[in-house]
Scaffold this active site. Structure first.
Site, PDB file in Angstrom:
ATOM      1  N   GLU A  51      40.032  29.989  33.130  1.00 39.67           N
ATOM      2  CA  GLU A  51      41.265  30.695  33.537  1.00 39.67           C
ATOM      3  C   GLU A  51      42.285  29.725  34.118  1.00 39.67           C
ATOM      4  O   GLU A  51      41.964  28.570  34.428  1.00 39.67           O
ATOM      5  CB  GLU A  51      40.938  31.788  34.559  1.00 39.67           C
ATOM      6  CG  GLU A  51      40.312  31.241  35.837  1.00 39.67           C
ATOM      7  CD  GLU A  51      40.644  32.089  37.061  1.00 39.67           C
ATOM      8  OE1 GLU A  51      41.825  32.425  37.237  1.00 39.67           O
ATOM      9  OE2 GLU A  51      39.730  32.384  37.841  1.00 39.67           O
TER      10      GLU A  51
ATOM     11  N   ASP B 116      43.250  48.858  46.620  1.00 41.70           N
ATOM     12  CA  ASP B 116      43.318  47.535  45.993  1.00 41.70           C
ATOM     13  C   ASP B 116      41.971  47.144  45.390  1.00 41.70           C
ATOM     14  O   ASP B 116      41.070  46.660  46.078  1.00 41.70           O
ATOM     15  CB  ASP B 116      43.780  46.490  47.026  1.00 41.70           C
ATOM     16  CG  ASP B 116      44.110  45.145  46.388  1.00 41.70           C
ATOM     17  OD1 ASP B 116      43.824  44.963  45.187  1.00 41.70           O
ATOM     18  OD2 ASP B 116      44.655  44.277  47.096  1.00 41.70           O
TER      19      ASP B 116
ATOM     20  N   SER C  12      40.565  44.994  42.030  1.00 42.79           N
ATOM     21  CA  SER C  12      41.033  44.074  40.997  1.00 42.79           C
ATOM     22  C   SER C  12      40.810  44.626  39.589  1.00 42.79           C
ATOM     23  O   SER C  12      39.768  45.218  39.294  1.00 42.79           O
ATOM     24  CB  SER C  12      40.309  42.737  41.130  1.00 42.79           C
ATOM     25  OG  SER C  12      40.694  41.877  40.080  1.00 42.79           O
ATOM     26  N   ALA C  13      41.787  44.353  38.725  1.00 45.48           N
ATOM     27  CA  ALA C  13      41.657  44.702  37.303  1.00 45.48           C
ATOM     28  C   ALA C  13      40.523  43.914  36.642  1.00 45.48           C
ATOM     29  O   ALA C  13      40.080  44.267  35.549  1.00 45.48           O
ATOM     30  CB  ALA C  13      42.976  44.439  36.576  1.00 45.48           C
ATOM     31  N   ASP C  14      40.035  42.855  37.306  1.00 43.69           N
ATOM     32  CA  ASP C  14      38.909  42.088  36.747  1.00 43.69           C
ATOM     33  C   ASP C  14      37.687  42.983  36.522  1.00 43.69           C
ATOM     34  O   ASP C  14      36.952  42.807  35.543  1.00 43.69           O
ATOM     35  CB  ASP C  14      38.495  40.954  37.696  1.00 43.69           C
ATOM     36  CG  ASP C  14      39.541  39.857  37.832  1.00 43.69           C
ATOM     37  OD1 ASP C  14      40.543  39.871  37.092  1.00 43.69           O
ATOM     38  OD2 ASP C  14      39.342  38.982  38.699  1.00 43.69           O
TER      39      ASP C  14
ATOM     40  N   LYS D  30      34.077  36.658  46.458  1.00 40.61           N
ATOM     41  CA  LYS D  30      34.551  36.104  47.717  1.00 40.61           C
ATOM     42  C   LYS D  30      34.321  37.100  48.836  1.00 40.61           C
ATOM     43  O   LYS D  30      34.574  38.295  48.668  1.00 40.61           O
ATOM     44  CB  LYS D  30      36.057  35.835  47.620  1.00 40.61           C
ATOM     45  CG  LYS D  30      36.389  34.552  46.911  1.00 40.61           C
ATOM     46  CD  LYS D  30      37.839  34.501  46.513  1.00 40.61           C
ATOM     47  CE  LYS D  30      38.010  35.224  45.181  1.00 40.61           C
ATOM     48  NZ  LYS D  30      39.306  35.048  44.553  1.00 40.61           N
TER      49      LYS D  30
HETATM   50  N1  PSU Z   1      38.953  32.702  42.390  1.00 39.65           N
HETATM   51  C1  PSU Z   1      39.483  31.629  42.993  1.00 39.65           C
HETATM   52  N2  PSU Z   1      40.815  31.495  42.978  1.00 39.65           N
HETATM   53  C2  PSU Z   1      41.629  32.402  42.370  1.00 39.65           C
HETATM   54  C3  PSU Z   1      41.075  33.548  41.743  1.00 39.65           C
HETATM   55  C4  PSU Z   1      39.722  33.647  41.779  1.00 39.65           C
HETATM   56  O1  PSU Z   1      38.785  30.823  43.541  1.00 39.65           O
HETATM   57  O2  PSU Z   1      42.845  32.212  42.370  1.00 39.65           O
HETATM   58  C5  PSU Z   1      41.961  34.484  40.999  1.00 39.65           C
HETATM   59  C6  PSU Z   1      41.295  34.820  39.662  1.00 39.65           C
HETATM   60  O3  PSU Z   1      42.222  34.520  38.645  1.00 39.65           O
HETATM   61  C7  PSU Z   1      41.053  36.315  39.729  1.00 39.65           C
HETATM   62  C8  PSU Z   1      42.197  36.732  40.588  1.00 39.65           C
HETATM   63  O4  PSU Z   1      41.062  36.924  38.470  1.00 39.65           O
HETATM   64  O5  PSU Z   1      42.228  35.725  41.611  1.00 39.65           O
HETATM   65  C9  PSU Z   1      42.018  38.117  41.160  1.00 39.65           C
HETATM   66  O6  PSU Z   1      43.237  38.545  41.679  1.00 39.65           O
HETATM   67  P1  PSU Z   1      43.413  40.074  42.135  1.00 39.65           P
HETATM   68  O7  PSU Z   1      42.503  40.206  43.313  1.00 39.65           O
HETATM   69  O8  PSU Z   1      44.865  40.191  42.491  1.00 39.65           O
HETATM   70  O9  PSU Z   1      43.025  40.919  40.964  1.00 39.65           O
HETATM   71 MN    MN Z   2      44.636  43.469  43.829  1.00 40.43          MN
END
Ligand code: PSU
Ligand code: MN
Length: 307
Positions: free
Chosen positions: A30, A143, A145-147, A164
């Protein structure tokens, strides 16, 4: 006019184009971690070393990003270097990857968007640091994540170092279970927490070799289950920051985010950079080490998938 998804034009790096012709194992990477996850020049150093590790393990790295409206699968080194210094890149997930392309923008792909691009390019294994998940307080903020949704729908193996601890890890595991995403910890019965090897939570599943992971995924494909799977690879012991110590920094970073009224896509990047600051850069060293560790395992899985 509708264009079938699999015909979508992709700009391949020379190395990835050759690998596709030769049927070599490829590992997707990514780019949000480069533009929004780590400061320069640590981000560039990480991106290059991760690619080198994948090559050393007998696979080909494909870093994914949208550059000036083109969907790139595999970046030339000059493109990687330019992206690592770009300050205005969008953070693109499923909701905005097509927007970035349509509006000819430059965007870094999150885990979700990288999975989409990898699947379109026929790549089945992807290495990252940590996935997005259910944030603490999600019962109020919504909140999530879309992941997680992407893992449920797109058939790519995602290798990470767990979730995390800035997230609500139990809720993240609950959502993955509900959406039918297998969560496999590599070589441990405990689900890891990114900077720390321990989360205090049992891993839903456990496997001990890249071959077993490849065999499991092929069995899922044969059952036409669809969707991806999450491989959690604990950070090496010598690089970890213990859980109780991390918790102090995380609490402070969360309080700072609240004070600064950080919302939406800014939350994860804000917390990460605040934690780098609070740990005097130590979290960055751990972050780089765990991504390298994940790249090594992902390459092993890609090699096993190809044989
Ligand atoms: N892990 C890291 N650094 C990051 C991310 C993950 O160590 O920047 C990023 C990844 O790209 C993950 C995104 O898909 O954060 C998730 O963001 P959100 O919580 O806004 O969906
Ligand atoms: Mn988010």
């Amino acid at each position: 006019m509708t264009t079938p998804a699999h015909n979508f034009p992709i700009t391949y790096s020379k190395e990835v184009a050759d690998a596709k012709v030769q049927g070599l194992p490829i590992v997707a990477l990514e780019s949000t971690i480069i533009t929004h996850g780590m400061p320069y020049p640590g981000n560039l150093q990480m991106a290059r070393s991760v690619e080198a590790i994948i090559r050393a393990e007998g696979a080909v790295p494909a870093t994914i990003a949208v550059i000036a409206g083109k969907l790139h699968v595999g970046l030339e080194d000059a493109e990687l270097e330019a992206l690592s210094q770009t300050t205005g890149a969008m953070k693109v997930s499923r909701a905005d990857i097509a927007f970035a392309i349509a509006e000819r923008r430059t965007g870094a792909t999150t885990v979700a968007a990288t999975m989409i691009a990898a699947a379109r390019a026929g790549i089945r294994v992807f290495a990252t640091g940590g996935i997005g998940g259910v944030h603490r307080g999600a019962e109020l903020s919504f909140d999530i994540s879309a992941d997680l949704e992407e893992l449920a729908r797109t058939s790519v193996i995602v290798v990470c170092a767990g979730a995390k601890a800035i997230l609500d890890i139990p809720k993240t595991l609950e959502v993955l279970e509900t959406r039918g995403v297998p969560v496999v910890t590599y070589g441990s019965h405990e689900f890891p927490a990114f900077w720390s090897r321990s989360s205090g939570l049992k891993s839903p599943l456990m496997l001990n070799s890249p071959e077993a992971i490849a065999h499991f995924q092929k069995t899922r494909e044969a059952l036409v289950l669809g969707g991806g799977m999450l491989i959690a690879n604990p950070v090496p012991e010598e690089d970890e920051i213990p859980r109780n110590e991390m918790e102090i920094y995380i609490k402070r970073a969360l309080a700072n985010a609240e004070d600064a009224d950080i919302k939406g896509k800014e939350v994860t990047p804000f917390l990460l950079s605040d934690i780098y600051r609070l740990t005097d850069g130590r979290s960055l060293k751990t972050n780089i080490a765990l991504v390298e560790n994940n790249a090594r395992l992902a390459a092993g899985i890609a090699v096993a998938m190809a044989s």
